[in-house]
Design a protein around this motif. Sequence first.
Motif, PDB file in Angstrom:
ATOM      1  N   VAL A 107      35.855  60.698  17.353  1.00  0.00           N
ATOM      2  CA  VAL A 107      35.352  61.678  16.385  1.00  0.00           C
ATOM      3  C   VAL A 107      34.427  62.723  17.007  1.00  0.00           C
ATOM      4  O   VAL A 107      33.856  63.549  16.289  1.00  0.00           O
ATOM      5  N   GLY A 108      34.254  62.698  18.320  1.00  0.00           N
ATOM      6  CA  GLY A 108      33.395  63.692  18.949  1.00  0.00           C
ATOM      7  C   GLY A 108      33.642  63.765  20.437  1.00  0.00           C
ATOM      8  O   GLY A 108      34.149  62.822  21.047  1.00  0.00           O
ATOM      9  N   GLY A 109      33.296  64.902  21.030  1.00  0.00           N
ATOM     10  CA  GLY A 109      33.438  65.067  22.468  1.00  0.00           C
ATOM     11  C   GLY A 109      32.545  66.187  22.975  1.00  0.00           C
ATOM     12  O   GLY A 109      32.311  67.175  22.275  1.00  0.00           O
ATOM     13  N   SER A 110      32.036  66.031  24.184  1.00  0.00           N
ATOM     14  CA  SER A 110      31.203  67.071  24.787  1.00  0.00           C
ATOM     15  C   SER A 110      31.382  67.031  26.299  1.00  0.00           C
ATOM     16  O   SER A 110      31.643  65.973  26.885  1.00  0.00           O
ATOM     17  N   VAL A 111      31.253  68.196  26.933  1.00  0.00           N
ATOM     18  CA  VAL A 111      31.402  68.299  28.379  1.00  0.00           C
ATOM     19  C   VAL A 111      30.067  67.962  29.043  1.00  0.00           C
ATOM     20  O   VAL A 111      29.023  68.538  28.708  1.00  0.00           O
ATOM     21  N   ASN A 112      30.093  67.010  29.977  1.00  0.00           N
ATOM     22  CA  ASN A 112      28.892  66.679  30.742  1.00  0.00           C
ATOM     23  C   ASN A 112      28.712  67.610  31.933  1.00  0.00           C
ATOM     24  O   ASN A 112      27.636  68.157  32.154  1.00  0.00           O
ATOM     25  N   LYS A 113      29.812  67.790  32.687  1.00  0.00           N
ATOM     26  CA  LYS A 113      29.675  68.526  33.947  1.00  0.00           C
ATOM     27  C   LYS A 113      31.045  68.922  34.479  1.00  0.00           C
ATOM     28  O   LYS A 113      32.033  68.209  34.266  1.00  0.00           O
ATOM     29  N   TYR A 114      31.094  70.072  35.139  1.00  0.00           N
ATOM     30  CA  TYR A 114      32.282  70.485  35.880  1.00  0.00           C
ATOM     31  C   TYR A 114      32.060  70.244  37.371  1.00  0.00           C
ATOM     32  O   TYR A 114      30.933  70.296  37.872  1.00  0.00           O
ATOM     33  N   PHE A 115      33.172  69.976  38.093  1.00  0.00           N
ATOM     34  CA  PHE A 115      33.108  69.786  39.542  1.00  0.00           C
ATOM     35  C   PHE A 115      34.198  70.627  40.196  1.00  0.00           C
ATOM     36  O   PHE A 115      35.245  70.892  39.600  1.00  0.00           O
ATOM     37  N   ARG A 116      33.986  71.011  41.428  1.00  0.00           N
ATOM     38  CA  ARG A 116      34.995  71.640  42.280  1.00  0.00           C
ATOM     39  C   ARG A 116      35.696  72.788  41.567  1.00  0.00           C
ATOM     40  O   ARG A 116      36.909  72.783  41.356  1.00  0.00           O
ATOM     41  N   LYS A 118      35.763  73.635  38.520  1.00  0.00           N
ATOM     42  CA  LYS A 118      36.349  73.179  37.256  1.00  0.00           C
ATOM     43  C   LYS A 118      37.672  72.438  37.429  1.00  0.00           C
ATOM     44  O   LYS A 118      38.401  72.245  36.455  1.00  0.00           O
ATOM     45  N   SER A 119      38.015  72.038  38.647  1.00  0.00           N
ATOM     46  CA  SER A 119      39.224  71.218  38.815  1.00  0.00           C
ATOM     47  C   SER A 119      38.949  69.766  38.437  1.00  0.00           C
ATOM     48  O   SER A 119      39.881  68.959  38.365  1.00  0.00           O
ATOM     49  N   ALA A 120      37.699  69.419  38.212  1.00  0.00           N
ATOM     50  CA  ALA A 120      37.321  68.105  37.697  1.00  0.00           C
ATOM     51  C   ALA A 120      36.291  68.301  36.592  1.00  0.00           C
ATOM     52  O   ALA A 120      35.452  69.209  36.657  1.00  0.00           O
ATOM     53  N   CYS A 121      36.372  67.460  35.578  1.00  0.00           N
ATOM     54  CA  CYS A 121      35.505  67.615  34.407  1.00  0.00           C
ATOM     55  C   CYS A 121      35.097  66.236  33.894  1.00  0.00           C
ATOM     56  O   CYS A 121      35.939  65.339  33.745  1.00  0.00           O
ATOM     57  N   SER A 122      33.814  66.066  33.620  1.00  0.00           N
ATOM     58  CA  SER A 122      33.301  64.841  33.005  1.00  0.00           C
ATOM     59  C   SER A 122      33.039  65.121  31.529  1.00  0.00           C
ATOM     60  O   SER A 122      32.335  66.073  31.178  1.00  0.00           O
ATOM     61  N   LYS A 123      33.611  64.280  30.654  1.00  0.00           N
ATOM     62  CA  LYS A 123      33.428  64.450  29.212  1.00  0.00           C
ATOM     63  C   LYS A 123      32.930  63.149  28.592  1.00  0.00           C
ATOM     64  O   LYS A 123      33.262  62.060  29.046  1.00  0.00           O
ATOM     65  N   ARG A 124      32.158  63.288  27.531  1.00  0.00           N
ATOM     66  CA  ARG A 124      31.679  62.142  26.767  1.00  0.00           C
ATOM     67  C   ARG A 124      32.303  62.210  25.380  1.00  0.00           C
ATOM     68  O   ARG A 124      32.167  63.211  24.674  1.00  0.00           O
ATOM     69  N   TYR A 125      32.993  61.121  24.984  1.00  0.00           N
ATOM     70  CA  TYR A 125      33.642  61.043  23.681  1.00  0.00           C
ATOM     71  C   TYR A 125      32.919  60.030  22.797  1.00  0.00           C
ATOM     72  O   TYR A 125      32.404  59.017  23.285  1.00  0.00           O
ATOM     73  N   THR A 126      32.900  60.301  21.493  1.00  0.00           N
ATOM     74  CA  THR A 126      32.306  59.385  20.515  1.00  0.00           C
ATOM     75  C   THR A 126      33.420  58.612  19.825  1.00  0.00           C
ATOM     76  O   THR A 126      34.324  59.204  19.219  1.00  0.00           O
ATOM     77  N   VAL A 127      33.359  57.279  19.914  1.00  0.00           N
ATOM     78  CA  VAL A 127      34.377  56.396  19.351  1.00  0.00           C
ATOM     79  C   VAL A 127      33.833  55.773  18.076  1.00  0.00           C
ATOM     80  O   VAL A 127      32.734  55.200  18.068  1.00  0.00           O
ATOM     81  N   LEU A 128      34.602  55.872  16.990  1.00  0.00           N
ATOM     82  CA  LEU A 128      34.241  55.268  15.703  1.00  0.00           C
ATOM     83  C   LEU A 128      35.195  54.122  15.400  1.00  0.00           C
ATOM     84  O   LEU A 128      36.320  54.352  14.953  1.00  0.00           O
ATOM     85  N   PRO A 129      34.800  52.873  15.630  1.00  0.00           N
ATOM     86  CA  PRO A 129      35.678  51.745  15.300  1.00  0.00           C
ATOM     87  C   PRO A 129      35.810  51.578  13.784  1.00  0.00           C
ATOM     88  O   PRO A 129      34.837  51.735  13.048  1.00  0.00           O
ATOM     89  N   VAL A 130      37.005  51.271  13.342  1.00  0.00           N
ATOM     90  CA  VAL A 130      37.222  50.894  11.945  1.00  0.00           C
ATOM     91  C   VAL A 130      37.601  49.426  11.830  1.00  0.00           C
ATOM     92  O   VAL A 130      37.576  48.860  10.736  1.00  0.00           O
ATOM     93  N   GLY A 131      37.963  48.816  12.947  1.00  0.00           N
ATOM     94  CA  GLY A 131      38.141  47.380  12.995  1.00  0.00           C
ATOM     95  C   GLY A 131      36.839  46.723  13.418  1.00  0.00           C
ATOM     96  O   GLY A 131      36.059  47.289  14.187  1.00  0.00           O
ATOM     97  N   MET A 132      36.575  45.528  12.909  1.00  0.00           N
ATOM     98  CA  MET A 132      35.323  44.850  13.232  1.00  0.00           C
ATOM     99  C   MET A 132      35.310  44.291  14.641  1.00  0.00           C
ATOM    100  O   MET A 132      34.257  44.107  15.240  1.00  0.00           O
ATOM    101  N   TYR A 133      36.492  43.987  15.187  1.00  0.00           N
ATOM    102  CA  TYR A 133      36.556  43.233  16.426  1.00  0.00           C
ATOM    103  C   TYR A 133      37.519  43.872  17.421  1.00  0.00           C
ATOM    104  O   TYR A 133      38.426  44.623  17.056  1.00  0.00           O
ATOM    105  N   TRP A 134      37.314  43.502  18.682  1.00  0.00           N
ATOM    106  CA  TRP A 134      38.353  43.669  19.685  1.00  0.00           C
ATOM    107  C   TRP A 134      39.384  42.562  19.477  1.00  0.00           C
ATOM    108  O   TRP A 134      39.029  41.400  19.244  1.00  0.00           O
TER     109      TRP A 134
END
Length: 281
Positions: A107-116, A118-134
């Motif tokens: 449900v969300g994403g943001s760029v942390n950093k570009y490398f080389r 912009k041929s490499a990119c670090s992103k942080r995603y927000t995960v919203l579980p709807v199941g209680m368990y793995w």
Amino acid sequence: MSRIAYENSNGDVIDLNSGNFLCNEKTLRTFKWGYTFNSLPSDRGASVDSFYRGENTFELTLIAWSESYEKTAQLLNNLSNTIEYDVRMRTAGKLWLDNYYIECYIVGGSVNKYFRNKSACSKRYTVLPVGMYWCYETKTNFPIGSGVQTSQGIKKYNLRYPYKYGIGYSSQTIYNDSEKWETPSIITIYGPITNPSLLIAGNVYAVYTTIGSNERIVIDQKMKKIYKIGPTGAKSNLYPYRDKTHNIFEYIPSGNVDVVYSGDFGFDIALIHQRSEPIWS
């Protein structure tokens, strides 16, 4: 290296920890139970009335790279389309860690950093579980005519349940290795058959209906749904046609479990093992 992947509700899968992606699995093992805590008077300590799993998101950090910015952008666009599909369809996908999955949306994403350049990119995603368990699933198949002929543990049900499990019926033992707790299952029954019924750990699982060839009945204990899937994949609700004198959604106990059946139809039992965090391996 652990396999980490995202599978959307359309069945599209992207590996997030191989090839051009690298994913940190540490946050996938984060979990939290909510609880109702009551302090007792006169220095008698405290009690916990209940535990529950509320809305708990977690972060997923991912690095995508290639030899050029254009190819990295293509990788990220493909990932974005895959996770966006579930949000648009309002149907959860699955985030996989080795053989375990958790049902969720991203449900969300943001760029942390570009490398080389912009041929490499670090992103942080927000995960919203709807199941209680793995969850991980172990499936046992029961073909037509399978099992050992038996008369042990046989019961006759009168009045509303017009079936008798007697001599000539088949029996097979499955092993539920879910530690010490019960496990939900998905029972799939294949046609043609009229009024299919099973006896699992002494409990009756029956549906009063007729299905033809290339049709199947699905009893989903986790979602508490019973439906028929026709030859074209269309679903129809069979919940009103369940045997109401027994709990068709009763979970499967741990350990060795006896399954008694007629042998006149084929079926599968998929045990859904549930854990707050996946097994370490």
